[in-house]
Design a protein around this motif. Structure first.
Motif, PDB file in Angstrom:
ATOM      1  N   UNK A   1       0.854  -1.185   0.000  1.00 49.77           N
ATOM      2  CA  UNK A   1       0.000   0.000   0.000  1.00 49.77           C
ATOM      3  C   UNK A   1       0.893   1.238   0.000  1.00 49.77           C
ATOM      4  N   UNK A   2       0.720   2.085  -1.021  1.00 47.47           N
ATOM      5  CA  UNK A   2       1.593   3.236  -1.223  1.00 47.47           C
ATOM      6  C   UNK A   2       0.771   4.513  -1.106  1.00 47.47           C
ATOM      7  N   UNK A   3       1.062   5.382  -0.147  1.00 45.70           N
ATOM      8  CA  UNK A   3       0.332   6.651  -0.033  1.00 45.70           C
ATOM      9  C   UNK A   3       0.543   7.532  -1.265  1.00 45.70           C
ATOM     10  N   UNK A   4      -0.513   8.251  -1.658  1.00 45.32           N
ATOM     11  CA  UNK A   4      -0.458   9.164  -2.797  1.00 45.32           C
ATOM     12  C   UNK A   4      -0.642  10.598  -2.302  1.00 45.32           C
TER      13      UNK A   4
ATOM     14  N   UNK B   1       6.417  -0.338  -8.430  1.00 48.69           N
ATOM     15  CA  UNK B   1       5.041  -0.845  -8.366  1.00 48.69           C
ATOM     16  C   UNK B   1       4.888  -2.061  -9.272  1.00 48.69           C
ATOM     17  N   UNK B   2       5.464  -2.006 -10.473  1.00 46.31           N
ATOM     18  CA  UNK B   2       5.419  -3.165 -11.367  1.00 46.31           C
ATOM     19  C   UNK B   2       6.076  -4.384 -10.708  1.00 46.31           C
TER      20      UNK B   2
ATOM     21  N   UNK C   1      -5.459   9.136  -0.166  1.00 42.25           N
ATOM     22  CA  UNK C   1      -5.631   8.104  -1.178  1.00 42.25           C
ATOM     23  C   UNK C   1      -4.408   7.191  -1.178  1.00 42.25           C
ATOM     24  N   UNK C   2      -4.667   5.935  -1.465  1.00 42.84           N
ATOM     25  CA  UNK C   2      -3.620   4.913  -1.378  1.00 42.84           C
ATOM     26  C   UNK C   2      -3.632   4.068  -2.649  1.00 42.84           C
TER      27      UNK C   2
ATOM     28  N   UNK D   1       8.481   3.352  -2.393  1.00 46.81           N
ATOM     29  CA  UNK D   1       7.884   2.077  -1.995  1.00 46.81           C
ATOM     30  C   UNK D   1       8.449   1.579  -0.670  1.00 46.81           C
ATOM     31  N   UNK D   2       9.705   1.908  -0.367  1.00 50.78           N
ATOM     32  CA  UNK D   2      10.292   1.463   0.884  1.00 50.78           C
ATOM     33  C   UNK D   2       9.605   2.115   2.083  1.00 50.78           C
TER      34      UNK D   2
END
Length: 452
Positions: free
Chosen positions: A34-37, A54-55, A367-368, A406-407
């Motif tokens: 889960x990555x915060x936007x 992400x890929x 948003x995530x 991502x980390x």
């Protein structure tokens, strides 16, 4: 009989109420990553350039397990713009005429030119007006007549006499009247042979603008080669596809002259960039790849990698084209006769065509971006459905979403992917209800003979 029909009605009603809760509800906890936007610009639509990380974190190469959630855990409507969709437009490959530009070896000014045309519009003569004819006059460059090409120019492809090996560096200038010139940067071509390998680097990228003439002036005039052909790629919208690059990847195994990398999943790789940590490196290499579970390695690319000095500068060739073949394992073999790539195992970066995600922001932030669900199924919409009246100009004006590294992304609920206790509880209620209704139906069926 009426009792049995009533039981069947209760059973169908129960399934209609409970099954959607168990089967259809998107849950953020199902996604391992889960990555915060962060959002900027005008909404409610936002576009996001998907990072390569992400890929690599997805469970499916086609990103079917990709979702965007709002602060209330609700899935958002989104569309994917697959990389390369806008780059594959018609391009024209045109051969053009070229004419030598001669002048004194140490002249500071560029050669002036004059063009005369016949009634048929053919360029027949190029003269050096500014430089006197002298014994030290040398070939300083070439003039290309591109007046027959109306579309923007994107790539120059040259071929030259075989006796000229090594690197060729030159400046590129453009003009519409042969009097006023504008700089288009520098070009480099190369022809190198080593062991049984040969590399020809003949393509030069141009800025995608129109011009009637191009002037190529060599940095070292004595090294200017004799041209054999000059071609130009042009087109209204043709341009190289943008790539998304990974971070440095260390090899999973290494031995003398052979290195291997394992990716989390098979991806359609376009290019690979090999780290050349040491100066004065020259190495013929071959790259092969395969998918997980496959025994046979598939040839992907061969070439000559180098990091060498040239005219007081360093020239670098560290990339190889892979043409989008889906692979999960890469193997690099190096011809050790060139000294190899140094004492340390090299890292690589891999690139795929960049992909954009566009989503319609609804509900409360934050948003995530979520991915990493093994049982994910595609939920993306066509872009024309997501944005009524969509066009390229409107797409460029959308708000922008940026993904956190991502980390630093949250790891979800801490549960294993797919281990969602709320959903398991719904399944338990569903199965218990079905079992109870079946028990009631069985009891009614047993009671029928005694009632008769």
């Amino acid at each position: 009989m009426s009792g049995l029909i009533g039981v069947r009605g209760w059973l169908l009603a129960w399934l209609a109420l409970v099954a959607p809760l168990a089967l259809g509800q998107e849950n953020l906890g199902d996604y391992a990553v889960q990555v915060p936007l962060s959002l900027s610009g005008e909404g409610p639509w936002y576009r996001l350039e998907l990072p390569m990380a992400v890929h690599l974190a997805a469970r499916h190469a086609d990103l079917r397990d990709l979702r965007v959630f709002n602060g209330d855990g609700e899935a958002q409507a989104y569309a994917l713009i697959q990389g390369g969709a806008r780059e594959r437009e018609t391009q024209q490959d045109s051969a053009v005429k070229w004419f030598p530009l001669r002048g004194p070896l140490h002249a500071e000014q560029s050669p002036g030119v004059r063009v005369r045309r016949s009634s048929g519009g053919t360029l027949v003569e190029v003269l050096d007006d500014d430089a006197p004819h002298a014994a030290e006059e040398v070939l300083r460059g070439w003039l290309l007549d591109t007046s027959g090409i109306e579309a923007p120019l994107h790539q120059l492809i040259l071929d030259w006499s075989a006796e000229r090996e090594g690197f060729q560096r030159f400046s590129i200038e453009a003009s519409d009247d042969l009097q006023h010139w504008r700089a288009w940067g520098e070009g480099q071509i190369a022809r190198l042979s080593f062991a049984d390998e040969r590399i020809d680097q003949r393509e030069v990228r141009l800025p995608g603008q129109s011009a009637r003439y191009l002037r190529l002036l060599w940095s070292s005039p004595r090294q200017a080669p004799q041209l054999l052909s000059a071609r130009l790629l042009s087109g209204g919208g043709d341009r190289p596809a943008a790539l998304s690059w990974s971070a440095d990847l260390s090899p999973s195994s290494a031995k003398a002259g052979e290195y291997r990398w394992d990716l989390p999943l098979a991806l359609p790789l376009q290019r690979v960039r090999v780290e050349l940590a040491e100066a004065n490196t020259l190495a013929p290499v071959s790259v092969t790849g395969r998918r997980e579970g496959k025994v046979q390695w598939q040839p992907l690319a061969r070439g000559l990698l180098y990091r060498l000095p040239q005219d007081g500068q360093e020239v670098l060739q560290d990339e190889l084209e892979l043409h989008g073949v889906p692979v999960q394992q890469l193997r690099l073999r190096v011809d050790e006769r060139g000294g190899g790539l140094g004492s340390a195992a090299p890292s690589i970066r891999v690139g795929i065509r960049a992909t954009q995600l566009v989503f319609l922001a609804r509900g409360a932030p934050p948003y995530v971006l979520a991915t990493g669900k093994a049982t994910g199924s595609a939920a993306n919409l066509p872009l024309s459905t997501l944005i009524p009246g969509y066009d390229d100009q409107r797409l460029a004006a959308l708000g922008v979403a940026t993904a956190a590294p991502l980390l630093e992304a949250t790891a979800g609920t801490g549960q294993a992917p797919g281990r969602d206790w709320q959903r398991l509880g719904l399944w338990a209620v569903l199965l218990a209800g079905v079992g109870l209704l079946l028990l009631m139906a069985w009891s009614l069926l047993r009671a029928r003979p005694s009632a008769s």
